[in-house]
Design an enzyme around this catalytic site. Structure first.
Site, PDB file in Angstrom:
ATOM      1  N   GLU A  41      39.079  42.453  42.437  1.00 12.59           N
ATOM      2  CA  GLU A  41      40.009  43.304  43.180  1.00 12.59           C
ATOM      3  C   GLU A  41      40.675  44.284  42.229  1.00 12.59           C
ATOM      4  O   GLU A  41      41.262  43.887  41.217  1.00 12.59           O
ATOM      5  CB  GLU A  41      41.062  42.451  43.889  1.00 12.59           C
ATOM      6  CG  GLU A  41      42.240  43.226  44.450  1.00 12.59           C
ATOM      7  CD  GLU A  41      41.838  44.376  45.363  1.00 12.59           C
ATOM      8  OE1 GLU A  41      42.421  45.472  45.217  1.00 12.59           O
ATOM      9  OE2 GLU A  41      40.940  44.189  46.202  1.00 12.59           O
ATOM     10  N   ALA A  42      40.583  45.585  42.561  1.00 13.16           N
ATOM     11  CA  ALA A  42      41.139  46.619  41.695  1.00 13.16           C
ATOM     12  C   ALA A  42      42.656  46.610  41.677  1.00 13.16           C
ATOM     13  O   ALA A  42      43.277  47.038  40.703  1.00 13.16           O
ATOM     14  CB  ALA A  42      40.635  47.994  42.133  1.00 13.16           C
ATOM     15  N   HIS A 460      41.787  54.464  59.283  1.00 17.77           N
ATOM     16  CA  HIS A 460      40.702  53.560  59.657  1.00 17.77           C
ATOM     17  C   HIS A 460      39.349  54.121  59.214  1.00 17.77           C
ATOM     18  O   HIS A 460      38.409  54.206  60.008  1.00 17.77           O
ATOM     19  CB  HIS A 460      40.709  53.324  61.168  1.00 17.77           C
ATOM     20  CG  HIS A 460      41.956  52.695  61.674  1.00 17.77           C
ATOM     21  ND1 HIS A 460      42.389  52.825  62.985  1.00 17.77           N
ATOM     22  CD2 HIS A 460      42.881  51.916  61.053  1.00 17.77           C
ATOM     23  CE1 HIS A 460      43.522  52.159  63.143  1.00 17.77           C
ATOM     24  NE2 HIS A 460      43.838  51.601  61.986  1.00 17.77           N
TER      25      HIS A 460
END
Length: 536
Positions: A41-42, A460
């Site tokens: 995860e960055a 989105h």
């Protein structure tokens, strides 16, 4: 969870991206104690007040927990560059969004099934997945709603009084009020009501990090690395075998003995594919990137829901926002000829304007003094694309969003504005509306001009590595990237067409489906120790 600065040289599965889908996949794979899973995860830890407190979710937009992407100048928006927020924190969008749980319409998933040639993506199949995912605290519906799943879903507690009046006015406009916006209404022509939310009590956010990952963080077979930014994939011939990532200023490479899963979102997933040599050969060639697999659909088919900021009324009596500050929405058709609902206006419990309309109309800054019905388009016809600007991970991508490029989107949103103004100016709302602040009764050319200055995004982003069987498809029905081995995509990128409503819930379904496919392909859980061990 293994310490965030310690990791092994190889894992069975490497999941790239700890967002809404990635959290689900990592959890489900790690349920087999014989399977070693690495999640990259960055962003950082989601356990901060701005994430945990659902009532202040807007403070995450534009913060360090947001990738802060912007689209290129959009002609349909008069050359404006709309912001494209995307979660950069454990839990991804589910940690920074407005917390609305919208499953999508029956027609959405039946279309996916048709595109993929796989009935496992149909509404009937997805409905069973939703029932396993949810712990529904709302009106009973055993045919459609589940109990005992990892994701707590409810309706906002004690919503502002305005919501009841909005339901009455919407019903008078022909949009019936329903108790559950994820029930039978999502199999028909639409309705209005109070949306489902992922909130416990009055303010505790339920992110997919808290729902899926936190309960299993102590398992030795699951390693979660934070601040670990994926840069590219490594291939041996046509097989994806390793992931290069950066953490704390250093480059690392980790091997995947079974498969790599890209769950980086609809902007970063196509970027990493292209940087790794999977994409349109002509575009890769312009940047000197060796082609592993020519897939012209990578980065194409970009879609996003359009949200217009917005139709605003001044309160007669100030009312402070509650819960997630968006306690009412509706789904309806812009034209009766539409097969399914294409509009989703949303209540914003403040004066919601764009960077152009807010100063023009001198909108109040005190949220308690005004409210907004924001016209929304959830079945856009416009399509954009993601393009590389260089051959390195540090080079930004160019997002050609092309919002309002298709005239059908403009006409649908003009109808949405008309509907919002009809509802907001209804006699049923006079107790809550002193006067309309924006946009007012404009003639047709001026209203369209206002629309183009007010339109933005629902956040989105979807569709840029779409599932299907045509020449533009990037993954098949099992989410395997065409032409290569050992690589799948599982996030909003794979949507052939964006779902009707907020996309968090469908992305959880994508994660669940991906994990099931991976388990089946590699021996199943929990009795796959032998098959996994044979692969090592």
């Amino acid at each position: 969870m293994r310490a965030s600065d310690a990791f092994d040289a190889a894992y069975d599965f490497v999941v790239c991206g700890g967002g809404t889908s990635g959290c689900v996949i990592a959890r489900r794979l790690a349920e087999d104690p014989a399977v070693r899973v690495l999640l990259l995860e960055a962003g950082g830890d989601e356990r901060v007040a701005e994430v945990a407190n659902a009532t202040i979710w807007m403070s995450n937009i534009g913060s360090s927990r947001d990738w802060q992407f912007r689209a290129q100048p959009s002609p349909g928006l008069g050359g404006r560059r709309p912001a494209l927020p995307m979660g950069k924190v454990l839990g991804g969008g589910s940690s920074i969004n407005g917390l609305i749980w919208a499953r999508g319409h029956k027609s959405d998933f039946d279309l996916w099934a048709e595109e993929a040639g796989d009935s496992a993506w149909s509404y009937a199949s997805v409905l069973e997945i939703y029932k396993r995912i949810e712990h529904w605290d709302g009106p009973a519906d055993p045919l459609r709603r589940g109990q005992g799943g990892p994701v707590y879903v409810t309706r906002p507690l004690d919503p502002i009084p305005l919501t009841a009046a909005l339901q009455e006015a919407s019903a008078a406009a022909g949009i019936p009020a329903v108790e559950d916006l994820n029930g039978a209404v999502m199999e028909g022509d639409g309705g209005c009501g109070i949306p489902n939310v992922t909130v416990k009590g009055r303010s505790e956010r339920v992110s997919m990090a808290s729902a899926y990952l936190r309960p299993v963080m102590g398992q030795p077979n699951l390693t979660v690395l934070l601040h670990a930014e994926v840069r590219r994939l490594r291939f041996a011939g046509k097989r994806a075998v390793a992931v290069e990532f950066a953490q704390a200023g250093r480059l690392h490479e980790v091997r995947a003995d079974c498969e790599i899963v890209l769950s980086l979102g609809a902007i970063n997933t196509p970027k990493i594919l292209m940087l790794s040599g999977v994409g349109d050969a002509e575009q890769l060639g312009r940047h000197g990137i060796a082609v592993i697999q020519h897939l012209p659909g990578v980065g194409q088919n970009f879609q996003d829901h359009i949200l217009v900021a917005g139709c605003v009324w001044e309160y007669r009596t100030p009312e402070a926002p509650r819960n997630n500050s968006a306690e009412f929405t509706l789904f309806c058709k812009s034209d009766p000829a539409q097969p399914t609902p294409d509009l989703q206006p949303m209540l914003e419990e403040c004066a919601f304007g764009s960077e152009l309309t807010r100063p023009q109309y001198c909108l109040p800054t005190d949220a308690a003094t005004a409210w907004t019905l924001a016209p929304g388009l959830v079945r856009p016809q416009s399509r954009g694309q993601i393009e590389l600007t260089g051959d390195g991970p540090e080079d930004p991508v160019a997002v050609q969003a092309n919002f309002l490029d298709d005239r059908r989107d403009v006409l649908a949103l003009l109808r949405a504005i008309e509907l919002c103004r009809e509802i907001g100016n209804s006699p049923l709302l006079r107790a809550f509306a002193r006067r309309e602040l924006m946009p007012g009764p404009l003639d047709a050319p001026d209203m369209e001009s206002w629309l183009r200055r007010a339109a933005g995004t629902y956040f989105h982003q979807s569709g840029t590595a779409k599932m299907g069987r045509d020449a533009a498809a990037v993954v098949d029905g099992a989410l395997r990237v065409y032409g290569v081995q050992g690589l799948r995509v599982a996030d909003g990128s794979i949507m052939p067409a964006i779902t009707t409503g907020n996309t968090m819930a469908p992305c959880v379904v994508i994660g669940e489906r991906a994990a099931s496919l991976l388990r089946s392909a590699h021996g199943g859980v929990p009795d796959n120790r032998a098959s996994i061990m044979q692969r090592r």
